[in-house]
Write a protein that holds these residues in place. Sequence first.
Motif, mmCIF file in Angstrom:
data_model
loop_
_atom_site.group_PDB
_atom_site.id
_atom_site.type_symbol
_atom_site.label_atom_id
_atom_site.label_comp_id
_atom_site.label_asym_id
_atom_site.label_seq_id
_atom_site.Cartn_x
_atom_site.Cartn_y
_atom_site.Cartn_z
ATOM 1 N N ILE A 51 0.852 -1.187 0.000
ATOM 2 C CA ILE A 51 0.000 0.000 0.000
ATOM 3 C C ILE A 51 0.886 1.235 0.000
ATOM 4 O O ILE A 51 1.861 1.318 0.754
ATOM 5 N N ARG A 53 1.540 5.433 0.407
ATOM 6 C CA ARG A 53 1.155 6.393 1.437
ATOM 7 C C ARG A 53 -0.236 6.948 1.168
ATOM 8 O O ARG A 53 -0.964 7.292 2.091
ATOM 9 N N HIS A 54 -0.586 7.021 -0.104
ATOM 10 C CA HIS A 54 -1.879 7.609 -0.468
ATOM 11 C C HIS A 54 -2.989 6.567 -0.589
ATOM 12 O O HIS A 54 -4.107 6.904 -0.952
ATOM 13 N N GLY A 55 -2.676 5.307 -0.299
ATOM 14 C CA GLY A 55 -3.714 4.296 -0.201
ATOM 15 C C GLY A 55 -3.899 3.387 -1.392
ATOM 16 O O GLY A 55 -4.818 2.550 -1.393
ATOM 17 N N SER A 56 -3.058 3.497 -2.408
ATOM 18 C CA SER A 56 -3.154 2.565 -3.532
ATOM 19 C C SER A 56 -2.636 1.196 -3.100
ATOM 20 O O SER A 56 -1.601 1.110 -2.435
ATOM 21 N N THR A 57 -3.337 0.163 -3.502
ATOM 22 C CA THR A 57 -3.005 -1.180 -3.029
ATOM 23 C C THR A 57 -2.771 -2.161 -4.171
ATOM 24 O O THR A 57 -3.261 -1.968 -5.287
ATOM 25 N N SER A 70 -4.496 -2.139 4.808
ATOM 26 C CA SER A 70 -4.848 -0.744 5.093
ATOM 27 C C SER A 70 -3.747 -0.142 5.948
ATOM 28 O O SER A 70 -2.887 -0.857 6.464
ATOM 29 N N ARG A 71 -3.764 1.171 6.095
ATOM 30 C CA ARG A 71 -2.755 1.829 6.922
ATOM 31 C C ARG A 71 -3.343 3.048 7.595
ATOM 32 O O ARG A 71 -4.343 3.606 7.144
ATOM 33 N N ASP A 72 -2.672 3.446 8.654
ATOM 34 C CA ASP A 72 -3.019 4.668 9.385
ATOM 35 C C ASP A 72 -1.743 5.495 9.459
ATOM 36 O O ASP A 72 -0.846 5.180 10.253
ATOM 37 N N ASN A 73 -1.638 6.500 8.618
ATOM 38 C CA ASN A 73 -0.412 7.286 8.554
ATOM 39 C C ASN A 73 -0.133 8.018 9.860
ATOM 40 O O ASN A 73 1.029 8.220 10.235
#
Length: 121
Positions: A51, A53-57, A70-73
């Motif tokens: 993923i 930083r901007h959420g592309s997976t 998913s991530r939580d910056n």
Amino acid sequence: QVQLVESGGGLVQAGGSLRLSCAASGTFFSINDMAWYRQAPGKQRELVADITRHGSTRYADSVKGRFTISRDNAKNAVYLQMNILKPEDTARYYCTANVIAAGDLRMSDRWGQGTQVTVSS
């Protein structure tokens, strides 16, 4: 020093679910891509999902439709929700992050120690 610590692995029956978590700690400027890899005994380490930083997976074909990354910056964390688990998902799962260092802004890949996932049939 930057550390990645994974959690959430364990033993689950086929068809069950697990959620892996990984958090980065230490001093750094930012984190670019984050990913989950896995390695089963006698096999090469393989990419499960990554993923930006901007959420592309992206996902490995073998986990598409079953796993969600998913991530939580704000927390410098990445997660892997694993559903409909199969015995072939059994492996040690590793978190990795491309970290931008504070100061000189050099990028480097950091790895966690891994967390074991075992799926029984």
